[in-house]
Design a protein around this motif. Sequence first.
Motif, PDB file in Angstrom:
ATOM      1  N   TYR A 135      -8.071  -1.818   0.516  1.00 41.12           N
ATOM      2  CA  TYR A 135      -7.540  -0.461   0.582  1.00 41.12           C
ATOM      3  C   TYR A 135      -8.698   0.480   0.866  1.00 41.12           C
ATOM      4  CZ  TYR A 135      -3.424  -2.598  -1.401  1.00 41.12           C
ATOM      5  OH  TYR A 135      -2.341  -3.409  -1.602  1.00 41.12           O
ATOM      6  N   GLY A 136      -8.650   1.115   1.997  1.00 41.90           N
ATOM      7  CA  GLY A 136      -9.740   1.993   2.407  1.00 41.90           C
ATOM      8  C   GLY A 136      -9.587   3.403   1.867  1.00 41.90           C
ATOM      9  N   HIS A 137     -10.680   4.102   1.853  1.00 43.10           N
ATOM     10  CA  HIS A 137     -10.709   5.503   1.429  1.00 43.10           C
ATOM     11  C   HIS A 137     -11.766   6.202   2.288  1.00 43.10           C
ATOM     12  CE1 HIS A 137      -9.685   8.555  -1.638  1.00 43.10           C
ATOM     13  NE2 HIS A 137     -10.844   9.050  -1.260  1.00 43.10           N
ATOM     14  N   PRO A 138     -11.399   6.527   3.540  1.00 40.68           N
ATOM     15  CA  PRO A 138     -12.387   7.168   4.416  1.00 40.68           C
ATOM     16  C   PRO A 138     -12.789   8.535   3.891  1.00 40.68           C
ATOM     17  CG  PRO A 138     -10.221   7.142   5.439  1.00 40.68           C
ATOM     18  CD  PRO A 138     -10.118   6.355   4.172  1.00 40.68           C
ATOM     19  N   ASP A 139     -13.967   8.992   4.270  1.00 43.85           N
ATOM     20  CA  ASP A 139     -14.476  10.255   3.741  1.00 43.85           C
ATOM     21  C   ASP A 139     -13.625  11.461   4.128  1.00 43.85           C
ATOM     22  OD1 ASP A 139     -15.182  10.172   6.399  1.00 43.85           O
ATOM     23  OD2 ASP A 139     -17.267  10.724   6.073  1.00 43.85           O
TER      24      ASP A 139
END
Length: 72
Positions: free
Chosen positions: A45-49
């Motif tokens: 699960y990604g959390h880009p800036d």
Amino acid sequence: MRCSRTAFRAAGFEQYFAELGGLMDAPDTAPAVYDDLAARYGLSYGHPDWLEEIIARYRLNPPTHGTPTVHR
């Protein structure tokens, strides 16, 4: 001319989404359970800036499952 039959199979993510839906229906699923599911399918699960800005700009609900991996 020779005819052949070709069967195409989905990538296997239909089962991931079926399992994910079941987890999301449960009221108190721990984040680690989502992480385990994602790992079984080679996902994270990604959390880009830029995510927080998009959530605020469009008044979205932030993700509530899984442990995010920060991508910058």
